[in-house]
Structures are given as C-alpha cells and as structure tokens.
Design a protein around this motif. Structure first.
Motif, PDB file in Angstrom:
ATOM      1  N   ASP A   1      -9.357  -4.778  11.933  1.00 35.07           N
ATOM      2  CA  ASP A   1      -8.244  -5.002  11.016  1.00 35.07           C
ATOM      3  C   ASP A   1      -7.584  -3.673  10.639  1.00 35.07           C
ATOM      4  O   ASP A   1      -8.218  -2.816  10.022  1.00 35.07           O
ATOM      5  CB  ASP A   1      -8.766  -5.695   9.759  1.00 35.07           C
ATOM      6  CG  ASP A   1      -7.683  -6.085   8.785  1.00 35.07           C
ATOM      7  OD1 ASP A   1      -6.507  -5.700   8.989  1.00 35.07           O
ATOM      8  OD2 ASP A   1      -8.005  -6.787   7.806  1.00 35.07           O
ATOM      9  N   PRO A   2      -6.304  -3.476  10.980  1.00 32.08           N
ATOM     10  CA  PRO A   2      -5.635  -2.214  10.659  1.00 32.08           C
ATOM     11  C   PRO A   2      -5.322  -2.055   9.168  1.00 32.08           C
ATOM     12  O   PRO A   2      -5.017  -0.959   8.711  1.00 32.08           O
ATOM     13  CB  PRO A   2      -4.344  -2.279  11.476  1.00 32.08           C
ATOM     14  CG  PRO A   2      -4.095  -3.725  11.676  1.00 32.08           C
ATOM     15  CD  PRO A   2      -5.447  -4.384  11.723  1.00 32.08           C
ATOM     16  N   GLU A   3      -5.420  -3.131   8.411  1.00 30.22           N
ATOM     17  CA  GLU A   3      -5.100  -3.088   6.984  1.00 30.22           C
ATOM     18  C   GLU A   3      -6.256  -2.567   6.133  1.00 30.22           C
ATOM     19  O   GLU A   3      -6.062  -2.220   4.971  1.00 30.22           O
ATOM     20  CB  GLU A   3      -4.711  -4.484   6.492  1.00 30.22           C
ATOM     21  CG  GLU A   3      -3.508  -5.071   7.210  1.00 30.22           C
ATOM     22  CD  GLU A   3      -2.236  -4.279   6.971  1.00 30.22           C
ATOM     23  OE1 GLU A   3      -1.992  -3.865   5.817  1.00 30.22           O
ATOM     24  OE2 GLU A   3      -1.493  -4.061   7.946  1.00 30.22           O
ATOM     25  N   LYS A   4      -7.450  -2.516   6.694  1.00 35.64           N
ATOM     26  CA  LYS A   4      -8.617  -2.098   5.922  1.00 35.64           C
ATOM     27  C   LYS A   4      -8.672  -0.583   5.774  1.00 35.64           C
ATOM     28  O   LYS A   4      -8.078   0.164   6.539  1.00 35.64           O
ATOM     29  CB  LYS A   4      -9.896  -2.599   6.588  1.00 35.64           C
ATOM     30  CG  LYS A   4     -10.081  -4.092   6.475  1.00 35.64           C
ATOM     31  CD  LYS A   4     -11.437  -4.498   6.966  1.00 35.64           C
ATOM     32  CE  LYS A   4     -11.646  -5.995   6.736  1.00 35.64           C
ATOM     33  NZ  LYS A   4     -12.978  -6.411   7.172  1.00 35.64           N
ATOM     34  N   THR A  63      -6.554   4.827   7.142  1.00 30.26           N
ATOM     35  CA  THR A  63      -6.014   3.544   7.577  1.00 30.26           C
ATOM     36  C   THR A  63      -5.468   3.728   8.990  1.00 30.26           C
ATOM     37  O   THR A  63      -4.954   4.795   9.339  1.00 30.26           O
ATOM     38  CB  THR A  63      -4.883   3.037   6.653  1.00 30.26           C
ATOM     39  OG1 THR A  63      -3.890   4.053   6.512  1.00 30.26           O
ATOM     40  CG2 THR A  63      -5.414   2.636   5.296  1.00 30.26           C
ATOM     41  N   THR A  65      -2.967   3.530  12.048  1.00 28.87           N
ATOM     42  CA  THR A  65      -1.510   3.547  12.158  1.00 28.87           C
ATOM     43  C   THR A  65      -1.037   3.048  13.515  1.00 28.87           C
ATOM     44  O   THR A  65       0.044   2.472  13.610  1.00 28.87           O
ATOM     45  CB  THR A  65      -0.938   4.953  11.926  1.00 28.87           C
ATOM     46  OG1 THR A  65      -1.518   5.861  12.880  1.00 28.87           O
ATOM     47  CG2 THR A  65      -1.224   5.423  10.506  1.00 28.87           C
ATOM     48  N   GLU A 115      -5.817   8.673   3.837  1.00 29.97           N
ATOM     49  CA  GLU A 115      -5.388   8.123   2.551  1.00 29.97           C
ATOM     50  C   GLU A 115      -6.021   8.861   1.376  1.00 29.97           C
ATOM     51  O   GLU A 115      -5.437   8.944   0.309  1.00 29.97           O
ATOM     52  CB  GLU A 115      -5.734   6.630   2.472  1.00 29.97           C
ATOM     53  CG  GLU A 115      -5.075   5.784   3.544  1.00 29.97           C
ATOM     54  CD  GLU A 115      -3.561   5.706   3.407  1.00 29.97           C
ATOM     55  OE1 GLU A 115      -3.022   6.011   2.324  1.00 29.97           O
ATOM     56  OE2 GLU A 115      -2.909   5.345   4.408  1.00 29.97           O
TER      57      GLU A 115
END
Length: 122
Positions: free
Chosen positions: A53-56, A75, A77, A89
């Motif tokens: 999952d790229p959102e984690k 995260t 990109t 981040e």
C-alpha cells in the motif's frame, strides 16, 4: 558511493549508496537494498516486485556501523517493478545529523549540502 549526475531540476543531490537496510510497516518487514539516498528520500530495491500500500507510512532502518543508525519514516512516491522511490516524511535529529554527514562526505562539498538543506527548509 559517488554523487549522481548533476541535474539542475532537482532540489536535492542524490548519492549512490549501496547498502542493505530494513523497511517495516506495522507487523511486516522487508530486507531491501538502498540504490540512492538524499536528505528528502531514497530509492530502494526489493527482491520481488513491490505490491504494498503506497498510502502507508513505512520506517527505514539503515545501519552504518554498530553505533550509528539512520531511521526515516517514508511514504512511497513511485514504483517500477522491484524499485520503489520513497519520500522522507519524518526523521529524528540524530538520524538527520548522520545522513547529513554521509551526504556531505559523498558530495565532497559543504556548499552543495547547504543548498540541499535550504531546499529542505523551504
């Protein structure tokens, strides 16, 4: 470990730094190889294509020596097969100090490092 080609469109200089590291998220961990590293993120290579999952938010741990480790919260990109670009981040003060020293040693210029730091602040 050498600086990559100078690209004036980039705000941060990347250094080629091949090393093993561990990426983790929740209960999962992945062994990976750092392809390049900057003050703003990194490019990692994995054994298998990346399908997470790229959102984690992920945590990267890079051990430079027995006493020195860099930890960054990242995260994803972009993903190309088994290579994944990550944006930093969050990084603690000890880790950013070690990363700064590593980048400065590889750039061979404190002026280039200062430019990167100014871009990071902006």
């Amino acid at each position: 470990m050498h600086p990559t080609e100078n690209n004036d469109n980039r705000h941060f200089h990347r250094i080629l730094y091949t090393a093993e590291a561990i990426l983790s998220c929740e209960e999962k961990t992945w062994h990976c190889e750092i392809v390049d590293l900057s003050l703003k993120g990194c490019l990692l290579r994995f054994e298998l294509p990346w399908e997470e999952d790229p959102e984690k938010l992920y945590t990267l741990a890079l051990r430079l020596s027995e006493q020195v480790q860099i930890k960054m919260e990242l995260t994803a990109t972009h993903v190309v097969g088994n290579k994944v670009g990550f944006k930093c981040e969050h990084i603690d003060i000890d880790s950013i100090s070690e990363l700064r020293r590593l980048v400065e040693l590889n750039l061979g210029s404190s002026a280039l490092l200062e430019r990167d730091l100014l871009a990071l602040i902006e």
